[in-house]
Enzyme design. Sequence first.
Site, PDB file in Angstrom:
ATOM      1  N   THR A 230     -60.895  47.250  28.642  1.00  0.00           N
ATOM      2  CA  THR A 230     -61.030  46.106  28.579  1.00  0.00           C
ATOM      3  C   THR A 230     -59.851  45.378  27.682  1.00  0.00           C
ATOM      4  OG1 THR A 230     -62.849  45.911  26.946  1.00  0.00           O
ATOM      5  CG2 THR A 230     -63.613  46.016  29.024  1.00  0.00           C
ATOM      6  N   ARG A 232     -55.631  45.723  27.571  1.00  0.00           N
ATOM      7  CA  ARG A 232     -54.546  45.533  28.454  1.00  0.00           C
ATOM      8  C   ARG A 232     -54.161  46.426  29.372  1.00  0.00           C
ATOM      9  NH1 ARG A 232     -55.640  41.040  27.341  1.00  0.00           N
ATOM     10  NH2 ARG A 232     -54.569  39.409  26.229  1.00  0.00           N
ATOM     11  N   GLU A 261     -51.470  43.811  37.234  1.00  0.00           N
ATOM     12  CA  GLU A 261     -52.412  42.662  37.502  1.00  0.00           C
ATOM     13  C   GLU A 261     -52.051  41.417  37.752  1.00  0.00           C
ATOM     14  OE1 GLU A 261     -55.272  42.954  33.918  1.00  0.00           O
ATOM     15  OE2 GLU A 261     -54.535  40.838  33.472  1.00  0.00           O
ATOM     16  N   HIS A 293     -60.126  41.123  34.859  1.00  0.00           N
ATOM     17  CA  HIS A 293     -60.088  40.469  33.641  1.00  0.00           C
ATOM     18  C   HIS A 293     -60.863  39.198  33.339  1.00  0.00           C
ATOM     19  CE1 HIS A 293     -56.300  40.304  30.551  1.00  0.00           C
ATOM     20  NE2 HIS A 293     -57.633  39.822  30.066  1.00  0.00           N
TER      21      HIS A 293
HETATM   22  P1  NAI Z   1     -57.814  42.931  16.678  1.00  0.00           P
HETATM   23  O1  NAI Z   1     -56.433  42.456  16.641  1.00  0.00           O
HETATM   24  O2  NAI Z   1     -59.262  42.171  15.785  1.00  0.00           O
HETATM   25  O3  NAI Z   1     -58.045  44.480  16.650  1.00  0.00           O
HETATM   26  C1  NAI Z   1     -57.114  45.542  17.173  1.00  0.00           C
HETATM   27  C2  NAI Z   1     -56.990  46.644  16.516  1.00  0.00           C
HETATM   28  O4  NAI Z   1     -56.231  47.811  17.104  1.00  0.00           O
HETATM   29  C3  NAI Z   1     -56.868  46.558  15.084  1.00  0.00           C
HETATM   30  O5  NAI Z   1     -57.882  47.271  14.240  1.00  0.00           O
HETATM   31  C4  NAI Z   1     -55.570  47.381  14.923  1.00  0.00           C
HETATM   32  O6  NAI Z   1     -55.211  48.152  13.624  1.00  0.00           O
HETATM   33  C5  NAI Z   1     -55.586  48.272  16.098  1.00  0.00           C
HETATM   34  N1  NAI Z   1     -54.601  49.010  16.287  1.00  0.00           N
HETATM   35  C6  NAI Z   1     -53.465  48.439  16.512  1.00  0.00           C
HETATM   36  N2  NAI Z   1     -52.251  49.389  16.873  1.00  0.00           N
HETATM   37  C7  NAI Z   1     -53.194  50.566  17.318  1.00  0.00           C
HETATM   38  C8  NAI Z   1     -52.714  51.889  17.672  1.00  0.00           C
HETATM   39  N3  NAI Z   1     -51.360  52.287  17.939  1.00  0.00           N
HETATM   40  N4  NAI Z   1     -53.512  52.586  18.150  1.00  0.00           N
HETATM   41  C9  NAI Z   1     -54.883  52.142  18.062  1.00  0.00           C
HETATM   42  N5  NAI Z   1     -55.341  51.156  17.169  1.00  0.00           N
HETATM   43  C10 NAI Z   1     -54.354  50.271  17.173  1.00  0.00           C
HETATM   44  O7  NAI Z   1     -58.185  42.541  18.577  1.00  0.00           O
HETATM   45  P2  NAI Z   1     -59.407  42.405  19.225  1.00  0.00           P
HETATM   46  O8  NAI Z   1     -59.738  40.934  18.986  1.00  0.00           O
HETATM   47  O9  NAI Z   1     -60.356  43.241  18.744  1.00  0.00           O
HETATM   48  O10 NAI Z   1     -58.859  42.633  20.579  1.00  0.00           O
HETATM   49  C11 NAI Z   1     -58.654  43.728  20.902  1.00  0.00           C
HETATM   50  C12 NAI Z   1     -57.576  43.639  22.385  1.00  0.00           C
HETATM   51  O11 NAI Z   1     -58.763  43.146  23.306  1.00  0.00           O
HETATM   52  C13 NAI Z   1     -56.979  42.371  22.281  1.00  0.00           C
HETATM   53  O12 NAI Z   1     -55.465  43.137  21.848  1.00  0.00           O
HETATM   54  C14 NAI Z   1     -56.645  42.196  23.714  1.00  0.00           C
HETATM   55  O13 NAI Z   1     -55.557  42.958  24.339  1.00  0.00           O
HETATM   56  C15 NAI Z   1     -58.037  42.600  24.325  1.00  0.00           C
HETATM   57  N6  NAI Z   1     -58.747  41.331  24.968  1.00  0.00           N
HETATM   58  C16 NAI Z   1     -59.038  41.359  26.240  1.00  0.00           C
HETATM   59  C17 NAI Z   1     -59.749  40.368  26.838  1.00  0.00           C
HETATM   60  C18 NAI Z   1     -60.285  40.541  28.312  1.00  0.00           C
HETATM   61  O14 NAI Z   1     -60.907  39.425  28.746  1.00  0.00           O
HETATM   62  N7  NAI Z   1     -60.460  41.634  28.808  1.00  0.00           N
HETATM   63  C19 NAI Z   1     -60.302  39.196  25.935  1.00  0.00           C
HETATM   64  C20 NAI Z   1     -59.800  39.248  24.681  1.00  0.00           C
HETATM   65  C21 NAI Z   1     -59.062  40.358  24.058  1.00  0.00           C
END
Ligand code: NAI
Length: 331
Positions: A230, A232, A261, A293
């Site tokens: 969920t 990217r 997408e 999405h």
């Molecule tokens: P966040 O920034 O709070 O957390 C992201 C985490 O990923 C952090 O703990 C970071 O250290 C970690 N990370 C960074 N590089 C990494 C790697 N190489 N391997 C493993 N972990 C790694 O972001 P949040 O708010 O939790 O969102 C996560 C993702 O959800 C967003 O980047 C966005 O792509 C996606 N998203 C999707 C939505 C949807 O409607 N499907 C809506 C909102 C966000």
Amino acid sequence: MIMKEIAFFDTKPYDREYFEKTPHDGLHFKFYVNKLNAETAFVTKGCDGAVAFVNDSIDEKVINELYKCGVRVLAMRCAGYNNIDIKAAQGKIKILRVPKYSPYAVAEHTMAVLLCLNRKIHRAFNRTRDYNFSINGLTGFDLHGKTAGIIGTGKIGQIFIDICRGFGMNIIAYDPYPLENSGIEYVSKEELFRRSDIISLHCPLTKSTYHIVDEEALKEVKKDVYILNTSRGALIDAEALLTALKESRVGGAGLDVYEEESSLFFEDFSGSVIQDDVLSLLVNMPNVIVTSHQAFLTHEALSGIAEVTIDNLNSFFSGKELKNEVTTNQS
Ligand code: NAI
């Protein structure tokens, strides 16, 4: 009061509803249904700012066109910013985003997809509507006692972990920046692939996470693993996933995002022949659920997105500190 003109791209009825009902004195939104890209950027002529979304293509050419038209701020109404050439925007256009709206929305949707997939709710729904009350082939498994491997333990990952714990699941996680004192068992990516019954992706799309689930990783996974994305689309090599599903190495997949997408999701193609064979095959598999999405799509998230985006724009126009600015350092 001098109104600031804001071009709003890729508008859907729910965007318009939530932005119009959120107080936005001093801002006038011009709503466009088209996505922001090299063909559409010219409509911002005379605008002070623009609002864009996840599948707009904001490359150097678009940044330069926006700048030429007068745009000095681009407010993303989303958290991710992998679709923007941030370097090109430096010194020209400030990029703002909504880092957090409702992480619960995305985490809860992830569990909804997992439950649907595992307990075959999508198939049962179709059967009973046709008065087919047979339950053959609908066997799932208890989530209790299974191991969920979480990649990315940020805001959404942590909430999904709490939800999984509520189901009595064991949690392992991979994140280059582990949380301290979280009680989460952090393991290497390789170990996570080997041990998980369910793998859920909650990391951003960056150079290091591009195709984090690729052919190699899919050779390591436990047979019949469920893979949930969920975050990217490009975190998964979709062709490799398709092969693994065909070869019954992967038990199922729940995908709210897909690498290709941008030209499909959020639009109605129900009367058309889709040219993307990988997506067509995935959509038609009984053990794959694709949602377009929509993980963010809750009342709370839409309200939060509108409030923070408007606040970001107001801060920019009134010269206040930009707490949600995206800079090159973050990408
Ligand atoms: P966040 O920034 O709070 O957390 C992201 C985490 O990923 C952090 O703990 C970071 O250290 C970690 N990370 C960074 N590089 C990494 C790697 N190489 N391997 C493993 N972990 C790694 O972001 P949040 O708010 O939790 O969102 C996560 C993702 O959800 C967003 O980047 C966005 O792509 C996606 N998203 C999707 C939505 C949807 O409607 N499907 C809506 C909102 C966000």
